[in-house]
Scaffold this motif. Structure first.
Motif, short mmCIF file in Angstrom:
data_model
loop_
_atom_site.label_atom_id
_atom_site.label_comp_id
_atom_site.label_asym_id
_atom_site.label_seq_id
_atom_site.Cartn_x
_atom_site.Cartn_y
_atom_site.Cartn_z
N ALA A 96 0.81 -1.22 0.00
CA ALA A 96 0.00 0.00 0.00
C ALA A 96 0.84 1.26 0.00
N ASN A 97 2.02 1.20 0.58
CA ASN A 97 2.83 2.41 0.73
C ASN A 97 3.96 2.51 -0.28
N LEU A 98 4.89 1.57 -0.25
CA LEU A 98 6.03 1.66 -1.15
C LEU A 98 5.67 1.34 -2.60
N ASP A 99 5.09 0.16 -2.83
CA ASP A 99 4.82 -0.26 -4.20
C ASP A 99 3.85 0.68 -4.92
N THR A 100 2.81 1.08 -4.22
CA THR A 100 1.81 1.95 -4.84
C THR A 100 2.39 3.32 -5.16
N THR A 101 3.15 3.90 -4.23
CA THR A 101 3.73 5.22 -4.48
C THR A 101 4.70 5.17 -5.64
N ARG A 102 5.55 4.16 -5.69
CA ARG A 102 6.51 4.03 -6.80
C ARG A 102 5.77 3.91 -8.13
N CYS A 103 4.73 3.12 -8.17
CA CYS A 103 3.98 2.93 -9.41
C CYS A 103 3.29 4.23 -9.83
N LEU A 104 2.75 4.96 -8.86
CA LEU A 104 2.09 6.23 -9.17
C LEU A 104 3.09 7.26 -9.68
N LEU A 105 4.27 7.30 -9.09
CA LEU A 105 5.31 8.20 -9.56
C LEU A 105 5.75 7.85 -10.98
N ASP A 106 5.87 6.57 -11.26
CA ASP A 106 6.27 6.15 -12.60
C ASP A 106 5.20 6.51 -13.63
#
Length: 344
Positions: A96-106
């Motif tokens: 919910a925190n790391l993977d989602t934020t990285r994907c949203l940034l990409d």
């Protein structure tokens, strides 16, 4: 201006959406569309009835390709798993925190590389990035240049994401702004999994006529911000110029420092003994340990430059809650003391 809010059906997301729509503009541009993305659909009929508002429900990580199929001018990333959830379920926190934020940034990066202007990207961080490490003890007062040494999975996730936002900003993929939110009190609604949840429940439940427990020592000091002050800080950070924001490092929003004992005294003065009789002290070592590791005093030169100041008192915070949620006060004597009409 097209705006996306993740966590848009949650308390802060809903309040932010109302604030933006009432203003009508963001960074000097008219807001034409506002997307609220969350696990569930928003229940606020005022929001869903606004022609500018759309919503999307479901797991954010799974839905990013759909959400980001069209370019956004501004993204407010509020969605996350909270502190208690991350400690109980390590994989959930990563997802919910790391993977989602990285994907949203990409996805924002791809939008920029595709020819759209770099979107404003506001990241909702937390003072949980601060902790006391054996090699770097937490100072009595946290300042703008205090080194974050998080001591929880949640704090680690937030600090890692702050750095990602800074780097994507450095590369001109986004115009990133990270702000560290204080514990928000008093939150309406039901309890969540945050270790700080008692700092709302300790007041919300008794005002509603329900029992509540205090899990920490009464002299525990905490750093708080009211809902209105928190959202005002988010909007100010988003509207600030790159120069006024100052660098790429996350900004600490203003904090009211107060002890739990003084918070309860403010509640008693406002609402009376009937409410106070519903509160008991039941120590919880796990919660007390997490809260004790958080900083309680902040000094910042950056936030005041944006016109941001802390709440004046916890009494004012409680009064704000009563104004915003008058129907949530259930006890007749408390309603009378607070100047509310009897419930029908």
């Amino acid at each position: 201006m097209k705006v996306l809010i993740t966590g848009g059906a949650g308390f802060l997301g809903t309040r932010l959406a109302h604030t933006l729509l009432q203003a009508g503009t963001l960074r000097g541009e008219t807001i034409t569309q506002l997307m609220l993305a969350d696990l569930v659909a928003p229940r606020d009929t005022v929001l869903t009835g606004d022609a500018r508002v759309r919503h999307h429900a479901g797991d954010l990580l799974a839905n990013i390709p759909t959400l980001m199929a069209e370019p956004w001018d501004a993204v407010f990333h509020l969605a996350s798993a909270v502190s208690g959830e991350c400690e109980a379920n390590f994989d959930l926190g990563l997802h919910a925190n790391l993977d989602t934020t990285r994907c949203l940034l990409d996805a924002c990066r791809a939008q920029t590389l595709g020819g759209h202007r770099p979107p404003l990207f506001f990241f909702s961080s937390s003072v949980a990035v601060f902790g006391s490490d054996a090699a770097v003890p937490l100072p009595a007062v946290v300042r703008d240049d205090t080194l974050p040494t998080p001591q929880s999975s949640y704090g680690i996730h937030k600090f890692v994401c702050e750095q990602l936002v800074a780097d994507y900003t450095r590369k001109d993929f986004i115009d990133g702004r990270a702000a560290r939110l204080m514990t928000v009190s008093v939150r309406p609604g039901r309890p969540n999994g945050a270790a700080s949840g008692f700092l709302s429940g300790l007041f919300r439940e008794p005002l509603a006529g329900l029992p509540s427990t205090c899990p920490v020592d009464l002299d525990t000091r905490v750093a708080l911000s009211s809902p209105a002050n928190t959202v005002a800080g988010i909007v100010a950070v988003a509207n600030a110029s790159r120069e006024d924001f100052g660098g790429r490092t996350a900004l600490n929003l203003p904090a009211l420092t107060v002890s739990v004992r003084d918070m309860l005294a403010a509640l008693g003065d406002l609402a009376g003994p009937e409410v106070m009789g519903l509160i008991t002290h039941v120590p919880d070592a796990a919660i007390a340990g997490i809260v004790a590791g958080w900083p309680s005093r902040f000094e910042s030169v950056r936030a005041p430059r944006l016109g941001l100041v802390a709440d004046t008192s916890f009494t004012a915070v409680l009064q704000q809650y009563v104004r915003d949620q008058p129907d949530a006060v259930g006890l007749p004597q408390a309603r009378a003391r607070l100047g509310l009409p009897p419930r029908a």
